[in-house]
Write a protein that holds these residues in place. Structure first.
Motif, PDB file in Angstrom:
ATOM      1  N   HIS A 116       0.872  -1.169   0.000  1.00 51.45           N
ATOM      2  CA  HIS A 116       0.000   0.000   0.000  1.00 51.45           C
ATOM      3  C   HIS A 116       0.914   1.226   0.000  1.00 51.45           C
ATOM      4  O   HIS A 116       1.664   1.442   0.952  1.00 51.45           O
ATOM      5  CB  HIS A 116      -0.887  -0.005   1.249  1.00 51.45           C
ATOM      6  N   HIS A 126      -2.707   5.368   8.011  1.00 49.29           N
ATOM      7  CA  HIS A 126      -2.619   4.051   7.385  1.00 49.29           C
ATOM      8  C   HIS A 126      -1.805   3.048   8.183  1.00 49.29           C
ATOM      9  O   HIS A 126      -1.901   1.843   7.925  1.00 49.29           O
ATOM     10  CB  HIS A 126      -2.024   4.193   5.981  1.00 49.29           C
ATOM     11  N   VAL A 145       2.972  -1.163   4.255  1.00 48.72           N
ATOM     12  CA  VAL A 145       2.587   0.202   3.898  1.00 48.72           C
ATOM     13  C   VAL A 145       3.874   0.974   3.644  1.00 48.72           C
ATOM     14  O   VAL A 145       4.756   1.026   4.510  1.00 48.72           O
ATOM     15  CB  VAL A 145       1.771   0.889   5.012  1.00 48.72           C
TER      16      VAL A 145
END
Length: 383
Positions: A116, A126, A145
């Protein structure tokens, strides 16, 4: 005064909110980070997030009751969902979560995501709020992430008022889409802030693409046309050893591991540098071998065939490795080598093994892939 927009702040009136009990997830998040060291990347972003969570988490407001635009909360009609709760949930609903119709099964096939990519200024949402929400829902969490940096121009944030903004459409018009892509994947270290300028883009373009990769293709294709009537030469048995053992093959046999490791680390700069190292070595190989001298003597005709074959085979391999960076250019190189559709290649490790260029393939010469650019001649003014 707001530090970003410079406007005076005002105290808002009170309202009833629903809260997500984020405060209960501090220890769970720290344990998750410890057990999944690659969850937050690069390391600088990870250190920031760990420090933030260790400082203590507060419960998160997830609703508003003073307006009605937004998604209504199903358990309280007077409230609508408020960011980031509804925004983050869109990652699930966007791939079919809860859909029992046409998209049934899509969510299970796509979640959890492997990577991500987000801007470094929203990593807290996030890497803290989002995984805590997923934990609360008993759902698997994104594997990694990656918080990327910002683009700066000459060390400053781009701004219309400063007149220092570089527009992608203008740059693509000058450099072409492939060279534009290559610059940002090779010269701007992914994950960190990158300072860019037109002058630096031209410098990288001329050095890596015009002088190295593009020039290599032009000179070898032209020599193939001149010495072998535009066909990949068949290397005689007497010179087979020069194809089996040569410095280019030695590099290619180690290149996949280095390239794969770099892309696995999301280090596009290192991957591009590894391929450019091979391109530079092929140019040096041509200079050292001097095909123009070998062509003068019939006794060295077999060696000439081996040299040209090696250079063409290295070009084929470079095109494969360059495809993720410059797909259009690699497709054109494959076309000029009569190799078909490069997009059909699905196993790059197998495809880049040495010696797969068919003898007799037509080799087409054409316009330079990357004509040299002059900074002073570039006009970025909008029409």
């Amino acid at each position: 005064v707001c530090p970003d927009c410079k406007r005076p702040v005002q105290k808002a009136g009170g309202e009833e909110n629903w809260f997500f009990k984020l405060s209960e997830f501090g220890d769970k998040l720290l344990e998750f980070y410890e057990e999944n060291p690659d969850f937050i990347r690069p390391e600088t972003r990870k250190n920031e997030i760990v420090s933030f969570v260790k400082s203590g988490l507060k419960d998160l407001s997830i609703s508003r009751s003073t307006f009605d635009w937004g998604v209504p909360l199903p358990f309280d009609e007077g409230h609508v969902a408020y960011v980031w709760a509804d925004a983050l949930l869109a990652y699930l609903t966007g791939i079919g979560y809860g859909d029992e119709g046409e998209r049934a099964g899509e969510f299970d096939a796509r979640w959890p995501m492997q990577y991500h990519f987000v801007g470094k200024d929203i990593t807290r949402f996030h890497c803290v709020i989002w995984p805590a929400m997923l934990m609360a829902a008993g759902m698997p969490i994104t594997h990694t992430v990656f918080g990327h940096g910002f683009l700066l121009t000459k060390g400053e944030k781009m701004s219309k008022s400063k007149g220092n903004a570089l527009k992608p459409a203008d740059l693509c018009r000058v450099f072409g889409v492939d060279a534009y892509r290559y610059y940002f994947m090779s010269d701007v270290q992914f994950g960190a802030d990158g300072s860019i300028s037109l002058e630096r883009m031209v410098q990288v373009y001329n050095a890596d693409l015009a002088n190295t990769w593009g020039n290599l293709c032009s000179r070898v294709f032209n020599m193939t046309k001149k010495y072998f009537d535009g066909q990949v030469p068949e290397v005689p048995v007497s010179a087979a050893a020069l194809v089996e053992a040569n410095p280019l093959r030695e590099i290619t046999e180690e290149l996949y591991a280095e390239y794969d490791r770099a892309l696995g680390d999301v280090d596009f700069t290192a991957a591009a540098a590894a391929v450019q190292k091979l391109a530079g070595r092929v140019n040096l190989y041509v200079e050292e071998s001097a095909p123009w001298n070998l062509a003068k003597n019939e006794e060295t005709a077999d060696e000439l065939a081996a040299v040209i074959y090696n250079a063409l085979e290295a070009i084929r391999i470079i095109a494969l490795y360059m495809a993720p960076f410059m797909p259009n250019t690699s497709a054109e190189v494959f076309r000029r080598l009569s190799l078909g559709d490069i997009a059909a290649v699905d196993d790059i490790e197998a495809a880049t093994a040495w010696g797969q260029l068919p003898a007799g393939n037509a080799v087409e010469i054409g316009d330079p892939l990357f004509p040299r650019l002059d900074t002073d001649a570039i006009d970025l003014s909008m029409e």
